[in-house]
Design a protein around this motif. Structure first.
Motif, mmCIF file in Angstrom:
data_model
loop_
_atom_site.group_PDB
_atom_site.id
_atom_site.type_symbol
_atom_site.label_atom_id
_atom_site.label_comp_id
_atom_site.label_asym_id
_atom_site.label_seq_id
_atom_site.Cartn_x
_atom_site.Cartn_y
_atom_site.Cartn_z
ATOM 1 N N GLN A 69 0.843 -1.212 -0.059
ATOM 2 C CA GLN A 69 0.034 -0.012 0.083
ATOM 3 C C GLN A 69 0.785 1.204 0.121
ATOM 4 O O GLN A 69 0.710 2.200 -0.674
ATOM 5 C CB GLN A 69 -0.825 0.285 1.266
ATOM 6 N N LYS A 70 2.078 1.243 0.798
ATOM 7 C CA LYS A 70 2.613 2.520 1.110
ATOM 8 C C LYS A 70 3.906 2.298 0.162
ATOM 9 O O LYS A 70 4.878 3.533 0.158
ATOM 10 C CB LYS A 70 3.045 2.583 2.496
ATOM 11 N N GLY A 71 4.366 1.245 -0.396
ATOM 12 C CA GLY A 71 5.507 1.283 -1.425
ATOM 13 C C GLY A 71 6.927 1.376 -0.630
ATOM 14 O O GLY A 71 7.760 1.778 -0.771
ATOM 15 N N TYR A 72 6.563 0.519 0.657
ATOM 16 C CA TYR A 72 7.893 0.215 1.706
ATOM 17 C C TYR A 72 8.290 -1.105 1.401
ATOM 18 O O TYR A 72 7.510 -2.094 1.269
ATOM 19 C CB TYR A 72 7.521 0.500 2.984
ATOM 20 N N VAL A 73 9.740 -1.565 1.660
ATOM 21 C CA VAL A 73 10.181 -2.878 2.035
ATOM 22 C C VAL A 73 10.499 -2.619 3.506
ATOM 23 O O VAL A 73 10.999 -1.691 3.886
ATOM 24 C CB VAL A 73 11.201 -3.366 1.162
ATOM 25 N N LEU A 74 10.617 -3.763 4.030
ATOM 26 C CA LEU A 74 10.636 -3.803 5.655
ATOM 27 C C LEU A 74 11.915 -4.853 5.617
ATOM 28 O O LEU A 74 11.675 -6.206 5.419
ATOM 29 C CB LEU A 74 9.766 -4.245 6.565
ATOM 30 N N LYS A 75 13.198 -4.590 5.978
ATOM 31 C CA LYS A 75 14.379 -5.530 6.038
ATOM 32 C C LYS A 75 14.611 -5.707 7.691
ATOM 33 O O LYS A 75 14.859 -5.039 8.567
ATOM 34 C CB LYS A 75 15.459 -4.790 5.689
ATOM 35 N N PRO A 76 14.543 -7.137 7.969
ATOM 36 C CA PRO A 76 14.883 -7.519 9.243
ATOM 37 C C PRO A 76 16.220 -7.311 9.802
ATOM 38 O O PRO A 76 17.135 -7.207 8.980
ATOM 39 C CB PRO A 76 14.321 -9.097 9.407
ATOM 40 N N LEU A 77 16.315 -6.892 11.081
ATOM 41 C CA LEU A 77 17.808 -6.375 11.456
ATOM 42 C C LEU A 77 18.930 -7.729 11.545
ATOM 43 O O LEU A 77 19.977 -7.369 11.305
ATOM 44 C CB LEU A 77 17.673 -5.617 12.832
ATOM 45 N N GLY A 78 18.362 -8.915 11.623
ATOM 46 C CA GLY A 78 19.381 -9.925 11.438
ATOM 47 C C GLY A 78 20.381 -10.303 12.534
ATOM 48 O O GLY A 78 19.841 -9.680 13.630
ATOM 49 N N LYS A 79 21.460 -10.555 12.338
ATOM 50 C CA LYS A 79 22.703 -10.790 13.569
ATOM 51 C C LYS A 79 22.746 -9.448 14.225
ATOM 52 O O LYS A 79 22.755 -8.457 13.411
ATOM 53 C CB LYS A 79 23.909 -11.440 12.884
ATOM 54 N N PRO A 80 22.909 -9.401 15.555
ATOM 55 C CA PRO A 80 22.934 -8.014 16.239
ATOM 56 C C PRO A 80 23.796 -6.991 15.771
ATOM 57 O O PRO A 80 23.501 -6.179 15.524
ATOM 58 C CB PRO A 80 22.808 -8.509 17.781
ATOM 59 N N GLU A 81 25.029 -7.748 15.659
ATOM 60 C CA GLU A 81 26.218 -6.396 15.294
ATOM 61 C C GLU A 81 25.740 -5.951 13.918
ATOM 62 O O GLU A 81 26.169 -4.782 13.681
ATOM 63 C CB GLU A 81 27.265 -7.120 15.355
ATOM 64 N N CYS A 82 25.265 -6.945 12.828
ATOM 65 C CA CYS A 82 25.206 -6.426 11.691
ATOM 66 C C CYS A 82 23.897 -5.617 11.492
ATOM 67 O O CYS A 82 23.942 -4.485 10.664
ATOM 68 C CB CYS A 82 24.602 -7.586 10.569
ATOM 69 N N GLY A 83 22.912 -5.816 12.329
ATOM 70 C CA GLY A 83 21.682 -5.059 12.194
ATOM 71 C C GLY A 83 21.843 -3.691 12.804
ATOM 72 O O GLY A 83 21.568 -2.717 12.207
ATOM 73 N N GLU A 84 22.653 -3.738 13.825
ATOM 74 C CA GLU A 84 22.963 -2.602 14.392
ATOM 75 C C GLU A 84 23.765 -1.581 13.439
ATOM 76 O O GLU A 84 23.498 -0.360 13.501
ATOM 77 C CB GLU A 84 23.682 -2.659 15.697
ATOM 78 N N ARG A 85 24.794 -2.226 13.019
ATOM 79 C CA ARG A 85 25.914 -1.235 12.060
ATOM 80 C C ARG A 85 24.551 -0.722 11.055
ATOM 81 O O ARG A 85 24.895 0.380 10.678
ATOM 82 C CB ARG A 85 26.818 -2.241 11.507
ATOM 83 N N GLU A 86 23.961 -1.602 10.371
ATOM 84 C CA GLU A 86 22.950 -0.964 9.213
ATOM 85 C C GLU A 86 21.952 0.116 9.696
ATOM 86 O O GLU A 86 21.830 1.167 8.951
ATOM 87 C CB GLU A 86 22.144 -2.091 8.558
ATOM 88 N N LEU A 87 21.368 -0.127 10.741
ATOM 89 C CA LEU A 87 20.785 0.796 11.470
ATOM 90 C C LEU A 87 21.130 2.118 11.581
ATOM 91 O O LEU A 87 20.983 3.264 11.342
ATOM 92 C CB LEU A 87 19.798 0.166 12.519
ATOM 93 N N ASN A 88 22.565 1.925 12.149
ATOM 94 C CA ASN A 88 23.300 3.033 12.514
ATOM 95 C C ASN A 88 23.676 3.900 11.273
ATOM 96 O O ASN A 88 23.632 5.324 11.190
ATOM 97 C CB ASN A 88 24.563 2.850 13.127
ATOM 98 N N PHE A 89 23.849 3.237 10.074
ATOM 99 C CA PHE A 89 24.258 3.775 9.054
ATOM 100 C C PHE A 89 23.144 4.658 8.557
ATOM 101 O O PHE A 89 23.314 5.699 8.149
ATOM 102 C CB PHE A 89 24.799 2.891 8.066
ATOM 103 N N TYR A 90 21.891 4.038 8.524
ATOM 104 C CA TYR A 90 20.784 4.887 7.782
ATOM 105 C C TYR A 90 20.346 6.014 8.946
ATOM 106 O O TYR A 90 20.062 7.026 8.348
ATOM 107 C CB TYR A 90 19.549 4.090 7.737
ATOM 108 N N GLU A 91 20.708 5.881 9.956
ATOM 109 C CA GLU A 91 19.970 6.956 10.904
ATOM 110 C C GLU A 91 21.327 8.012 10.857
ATOM 111 O O GLU A 91 20.803 9.324 10.807
ATOM 112 C CB GLU A 91 20.306 6.337 12.591
ATOM 113 N N SER A 92 22.437 7.710 10.521
ATOM 114 C CA SER A 92 23.438 8.936 10.605
ATOM 115 C C SER A 92 23.265 9.545 9.297
ATOM 116 O O SER A 92 23.419 10.888 9.139
ATOM 117 C CB SER A 92 25.077 8.528 10.783
ATOM 118 N N LEU A 93 22.856 8.647 8.226
ATOM 119 C CA LEU A 93 22.727 9.522 7.004
ATOM 120 C C LEU A 93 21.384 10.312 7.135
ATOM 121 O O LEU A 93 21.536 11.473 6.636
ATOM 122 C CB LEU A 93 22.272 8.337 5.875
#
Ligand SMILES: Nc1ncnc2c1ncn2[C@@H]1O[C@H](COP(=O)(O)OP(=O)(O)OP(=O)(O)O)[C@@H](O)[C@H]1O
Ligand SMILES: O=P(O)(O)O[C@@H]1[C@H](O)[C@H](O)[C@@H](OP(=O)(O)O)[C@H](OP(=O)(O)O)[C@H]1O
Length: 342
Positions: A69-93
């Motif tokens: 409906q909204k045109g989003y994809v949702l990516k699960p965070l996965g392994k804790p260290e990987c998920g955290e790095r990816e979320l941090n990256f998007y948040e700092s961007l």
């Protein structure tokens, strides 16, 4: 009309994508995942971590979801260290885009903010229950939104796909995969799907038919350099036997892909801030537009090249450029140029 290649035998027995190609939205039925209302499995996912049947021993593995409906994809965070790095990256961007210079200092933020056009838009994170267990997801722009015939290729970048904190075992495992393409081109091909008009296949059917062809990592791992180049030409519908309209469409497509790839390379040439390990470029285009494209027309939004998968993004060592990523990107540009010029 679409003829699905999942009706045919898969030449390389690529089980993962067979599983995904069927991608029934069964919500718990026949071992499919139980998903929250309004969400479904991302049926254009061509690579990466995927859903396992709920009755399998590794049922904790989950793939990407789609909010159509909204045109989003949702990516699960996965392994804790990987998920955290990816979320941090998007948040700092996101902070850099918003002009919050406190986080990293002004010039770093400007560099980071200027990466935004080449990365899916980020809409925060949220928790969702899958198979009765809560998982955290990041919410991203769906790069295939609005596409009638989404052609999608995931190209993993760089000769080195392990990060500075990897164990010797992880390094060894990574070094042993996709060996030829990774070493010679600095590229590997974990998966793709493409819509092919049936007149460029052996099919005897007439009319406006297409087949969808999907391959996963087993296929990518079997490729040598020539096979990689042939696969890219196939993906861009750039076979020499194409009709005039398709040939024009594929020319417009290749030109625009090259333009977007060169812009990303330009960003890398100017940044000394980050190193991207095991990150991919997602190349998406709408196959249904190929026969309408005119060479004089500027392509609109039907061709999108974006960087994805930031689970292994690290601060640049000693302020050096990311030569590893750039080696892959330069050779990808050469491959696409060679298809464009032939
Ligand atoms: N923003 C997006 N829009 C559309 N499709 C996407 C998007 N992000 C990811 N995908 C799809 O999901 C796949 C996997 O994405 P991604 O590489 O981020 O996942 P992953 O599980 O971290 O992968 P890996 O196993 O390589 O670490 C991509 O190949 C693509 O098909
Ligand atoms: O291409 P393949 O053979 O599927 O290999 C996977 C690929 O290297 C992923 O990038 C990696 O995830 P991470 O980047 O998150 O480490 C995953 O590790 P995993 O199995 O430990 O999740 C590997 O299995």
């Amino acid at each position: 009309m679409l003829v699905s290649v999942s009706d045919l035998n898969w030449p390389d027995g690529d089980g993962d994508l067979n599983k995904m190609a069927k991608n029934e939205q069964s919500n718990g039925v026949n071992g499919g995942p139980v998903l929250p209302n309004g969400f479904r499995q991302l049926d254009t996912q061509v690579a990466g971590h995927q859903f396992e049947p709920t009755n399998s021993s590794s049922s904790s593995s989950i793939g990407l979801l789609q909010d159509p409906q909204k045109g989003y994809v949702l990516k699960p965070l996965g392994k804790p260290e990987c998920g955290e790095r990816e979320l941090n990256f998007y948040e700092s961007l996101a902070r850099a885009r918003a002009g919050d210079v406190k986080a990293t200092g002004e010039s770093n933020d400007l560099t980071l903010a200027s990466l935004s056009p080449y990365v899916p838009r980020f809409y925060g994170h949220l928790k969702l229950a899958v198979n009765q267990r809560e998982h955290t997801f990041i919410r991203l722009e769906d790069l295939t939104r609005g596409m009638l015939q989404p052609c999608v290729m995931d190209v993993k970048m760089g000769r080195r796909t392990w990060d500075p904190e990897s164990s010797p075992h992880k390094r060894q495992v990574e070094e042993q995969k996709y060996v030829i393409c990774k070493q010679k081109l600095g590229l590997c091909l974990p998966g793709f799907q493409v819509y092919l008009p049936t007149n460029s296949t052996n099919s005897s059917q007439e009319g406006d038919h297409s087949v969808i062809l999907r391959h996963g990592k087993d296929y990518g791992k079997s490729l040598n350099v020539a096979g990689f180049k042939q696969t890219m030409a196939l993906f861009f519908n750039a076979s020499t036997s194409d009709s005039k309209a398709q040939a024009v469409g594929s020319e417009v497509l290749l030109r625009e892909i090259l333009r977007q790839l060169r812009e990303i390379l330009d960003w890398f040439k100017h940044q000394r801030q980050l190193h991207f390990y095991a990150s991919s470029l997602l190349i998406c285009y709408d196959g249904s537009q190929l026969s309408h494209a005119k060479s004089s027309m500027l392509p609109s939004d039907w061709i999108r090249v974006r960087m994805i998968d930031f689970a292994h993004v690290y601060p640049a060592e000693n302020g050096q450029p990311d030569e590893n990523y750039m080696f892959g990107l330069e050779s990808l540009i050469e491959v696409v140029e060679s298809i464009h010029h032939r």
